[in-house]
Design a protein around this motif. Structure first.
Motif, PDB file in Angstrom:
ATOM      1  N   TYR A   1      -7.577  -6.942   6.327  1.00  0.00           N
ATOM      2  CA  TYR A   1      -6.711  -5.769   6.180  1.00  0.00           C
ATOM      3  C   TYR A   1      -5.366  -6.149   5.553  1.00  0.00           C
ATOM      4  CZ  TYR A   1      -3.843  -1.759   7.488  1.00  0.00           C
ATOM      5  OH  TYR A   1      -2.986  -0.686   7.464  1.00  0.00           O
ATOM      6  N   LEU A   2      -4.759  -7.209   6.067  1.00  0.00           N
ATOM      7  CA  LEU A   2      -3.464  -7.646   5.541  1.00  0.00           C
ATOM      8  C   LEU A   2      -3.576  -8.114   4.094  1.00  0.00           C
ATOM      9  CD1 LEU A   2      -2.030  -9.583   8.625  1.00  0.00           C
ATOM     10  CD2 LEU A   2      -1.276  -7.369   7.740  1.00  0.00           C
ATOM     11  N   LEU A   3      -4.625  -8.887   3.778  1.00  0.00           N
ATOM     12  CA  LEU A   3      -4.814  -9.369   2.412  1.00  0.00           C
ATOM     13  C   LEU A   3      -5.046  -8.206   1.443  1.00  0.00           C
ATOM     14  CD1 LEU A   3      -7.070 -12.523   2.981  1.00  0.00           C
ATOM     15  CD2 LEU A   3      -4.718 -12.496   2.132  1.00  0.00           C
ATOM     16  N   ALA A   4      -5.874  -7.252   1.857  1.00  0.00           N
ATOM     17  CA  ALA A   4      -6.197  -6.123   0.976  1.00  0.00           C
ATOM     18  C   ALA A   4      -4.957  -5.317   0.630  1.00  0.00           C
ATOM     19  CB  ALA A   4      -7.247  -5.233   1.637  1.00  0.00           C
ATOM     20  N   PHE A   5      -4.166  -4.950   1.645  1.00  0.00           N
ATOM     21  CA  PHE A   5      -3.025  -4.092   1.365  1.00  0.00           C
ATOM     22  C   PHE A   5      -1.815  -4.855   0.843  1.00  0.00           C
ATOM     23  CE2 PHE A   5      -5.515  -0.954   3.551  1.00  0.00           C
ATOM     24  CZ  PHE A   5      -5.184   0.198   2.863  1.00  0.00           C
ATOM     25  N   THR A   6      -1.787  -6.152   1.056  1.00  0.00           N
ATOM     26  CA  THR A   6      -0.759  -6.955   0.378  1.00  0.00           C
ATOM     27  C   THR A   6      -1.047  -7.007  -1.110  1.00  0.00           C
ATOM     28  OG1 THR A   6      -0.430  -8.329   2.346  1.00  0.00           O
ATOM     29  CG2 THR A   6       0.320  -9.220   0.243  1.00  0.00           C
ATOM     30  N   TYR A   7      -2.331  -7.154  -1.461  1.00  0.00           N
ATOM     31  CA  TYR A   7      -2.727  -7.157  -2.870  1.00  0.00           C
ATOM     32  C   TYR A   7      -2.521  -5.783  -3.496  1.00  0.00           C
ATOM     33  CZ  TYR A   7      -5.768  -7.302  -6.960  1.00  0.00           C
ATOM     34  OH  TYR A   7      -6.261  -7.206  -8.233  1.00  0.00           O
ATOM     35  N   ILE A   8      -2.898  -4.734  -2.781  1.00  0.00           N
ATOM     36  CA  ILE A   8      -2.771  -3.377  -3.316  1.00  0.00           C
ATOM     37  C   ILE A   8      -1.308  -3.022  -3.567  1.00  0.00           C
ATOM     38  CG2 ILE A   8      -2.999  -0.940  -2.676  1.00  0.00           C
ATOM     39  CD1 ILE A   8      -5.644  -1.724  -1.284  1.00  0.00           C
ATOM     40  N   SER A   9      -0.424  -3.439  -2.671  1.00  0.00           N
ATOM     41  CA  SER A   9       0.989  -3.077  -2.804  1.00  0.00           C
ATOM     42  C   SER A   9       1.647  -3.715  -4.025  1.00  0.00           C
ATOM     43  CB  SER A   9       1.753  -3.482  -1.540  1.00  0.00           C
ATOM     44  OG  SER A   9       1.712  -4.896  -1.364  1.00  0.00           O
ATOM     45  N   THR A  10       1.029  -4.781  -4.570  1.00  0.00           N
ATOM     46  CA  THR A  10       1.590  -5.428  -5.771  1.00  0.00           C
ATOM     47  C   THR A  10       1.116  -4.760  -7.050  1.00  0.00           C
ATOM     48  OG1 THR A  10      -0.246  -7.024  -5.889  1.00  0.00           O
ATOM     49  CG2 THR A  10       1.683  -7.636  -4.587  1.00  0.00           C
ATOM     50  N   LYS A  11       0.130  -3.875  -6.952  1.00  0.00           N
ATOM     51  CA  LYS A  11      -0.399  -3.206  -8.126  1.00  0.00           C
ATOM     52  C   LYS A  11       0.361  -1.913  -8.380  1.00  0.00           C
ATOM     53  CE  LYS A  11      -3.486  -6.268  -8.964  1.00  0.00           C
ATOM     54  NZ  LYS A  11      -3.422  -7.087 -10.193  1.00  0.00           N
ATOM     55  N   SER A  12       0.355  -1.503  -9.648  1.00  0.00           N
ATOM     56  CA  SER A  12       1.039  -0.276 -10.030  1.00  0.00           C
ATOM     57  C   SER A  12       0.017   0.757 -10.476  1.00  0.00           C
ATOM     58  CB  SER A  12       2.027  -0.554 -11.174  1.00  0.00           C
ATOM     59  OG  SER A  12       2.659   0.630 -11.587  1.00  0.00           O
ATOM     60  N   TYR A  13       0.081   1.932  -9.844  1.00  0.00           N
ATOM     61  CA  TYR A  13      -0.821   3.019 -10.193  1.00  0.00           C
ATOM     62  C   TYR A  13      -0.009   4.262 -10.532  1.00  0.00           C
ATOM     63  CZ  TYR A  13      -4.445   0.148  -8.046  1.00  0.00           C
ATOM     64  OH  TYR A  13      -5.293  -0.887  -7.746  1.00  0.00           O
ATOM     65  N   HIS A  14      -0.649   5.192 -11.234  1.00  0.00           N
ATOM     66  CA  HIS A  14       0.014   6.437 -11.589  1.00  0.00           C
ATOM     67  C   HIS A  14       0.279   7.260 -10.331  1.00  0.00           C
ATOM     68  CE1 HIS A  14      -1.144   5.266 -15.568  1.00  0.00           C
ATOM     69  NE2 HIS A  14      -2.429   5.406 -15.315  1.00  0.00           N
TER      70      HIS A  14
END
Length: 243
Positions: A57-70
């Motif tokens: 869970y922590l790895l997934a949302f740490t990775y997601i938070s670094t991405k930029s989406y519309h």
């Protein structure tokens, strides 16, 4: 774009209902064997499962938070601290039961531990579902906005192209020397070809980026053609009569 998406509260309410249904079914229909080796194996397995899911869970949302989406929604990409807390409580609870497991302990303690783990898992899955639903909804909004923006730009380009085309044709009809210059350089043929390229878009309602680039090129050609005509000595006299 003002359309409302499913509120976050509805997801968590659904998770609670699902958790209550699963927990009730587990208490009602599932029995745990009162056997110390089995209980210890079950608790250590649940302990490592809690660690694994917490890490994922922590790895997934740490990775997601670094991405930029519309139109990225901060509520969807941020980790939920109560989910982290529930996993930490789960792993500590199972670790303690693993150390204290005995055949004399009540079954309710083990059922409570499983309930905590199930609840953590359901809320974790709910957060992932909420995230993917938000991304899908936001992408739909972005695509709609881009389509409307492309259509607006296409209409502006078509208006400018048609205006310049009729202006050039009017100037050519009113001055024979400018007409001869256009024919001598075959600009009159190119003018009609450019107008033919733009014509189909007048009756089309669906556009993409390639169409926008194509019409931009046509408009630039028209503008350059007008600049060439404006350099002709007769242009000033013709433009006065035109206007």
């Amino acid at each position: 774009m003002k359309k409302k998406r499913t509120p976050e509260l509805l997801y968590w309410f659904g998770c609670l209902v699902l958790f209550a249904a699963i927990f009730y079914s587990f208490i009602r229909y599932v029995s745990i064997p009162i056997n110390k080796p089995f209980l210890q194996s079950m608790e250590i397995s649940l302990f490592f499962c809690a660690i694994l899911f917490l890490d994922l869970y922590l790895l997934a949302f740490t990775y997601i938070s670094t991405k930029s989406y519309h139109f990225q929604d901060e509520k969807a990409v941020k980790v939920k601290y109560y989910i982290i807390t529930s996993w930490v409580v789960s792993l500590l609870y199972h670790f303690a039961l693993w150390l204290m497991s005995s055949e004399e302990m009540r079954t309710a303690y083990y059922q409570l531990g499983i309930a905590i783990t199930l609840g953590s898992l359901i809320f974790t899955i709910g957060h992932f579902c909420f995230y993917f639903s938000t991304i899908k909804f936001n992408n739909k909004i972005y695509n709609t906005a881009m389509f409307l923006e492309n259509r607006r730009q296409i209409f502006e380009l078509l208006r400018g192209i048609l205006y310049m085309y009729h202006l050039i044709r009017d100037i050519m009809d009113k001055d024979s020397e400018i007409l001869q210059m256009m024919r001598w350089n075959q600009f009159d043929i190119l003018l009609e070809e450019m107008a033919d390229e733009a014509q189909p878009y007048v009756h089309t309602s669906s556009y993409n980026r390639e169409d926008l680039e194509k019409l931009t090129g046509v408009k630039l050609w028209m503008e350059n053609m007008l600049m060439i005509i404006e350099q002709h000595p007769n242009y000033k006299d013709v433009s006065k009569s035109t206007h």
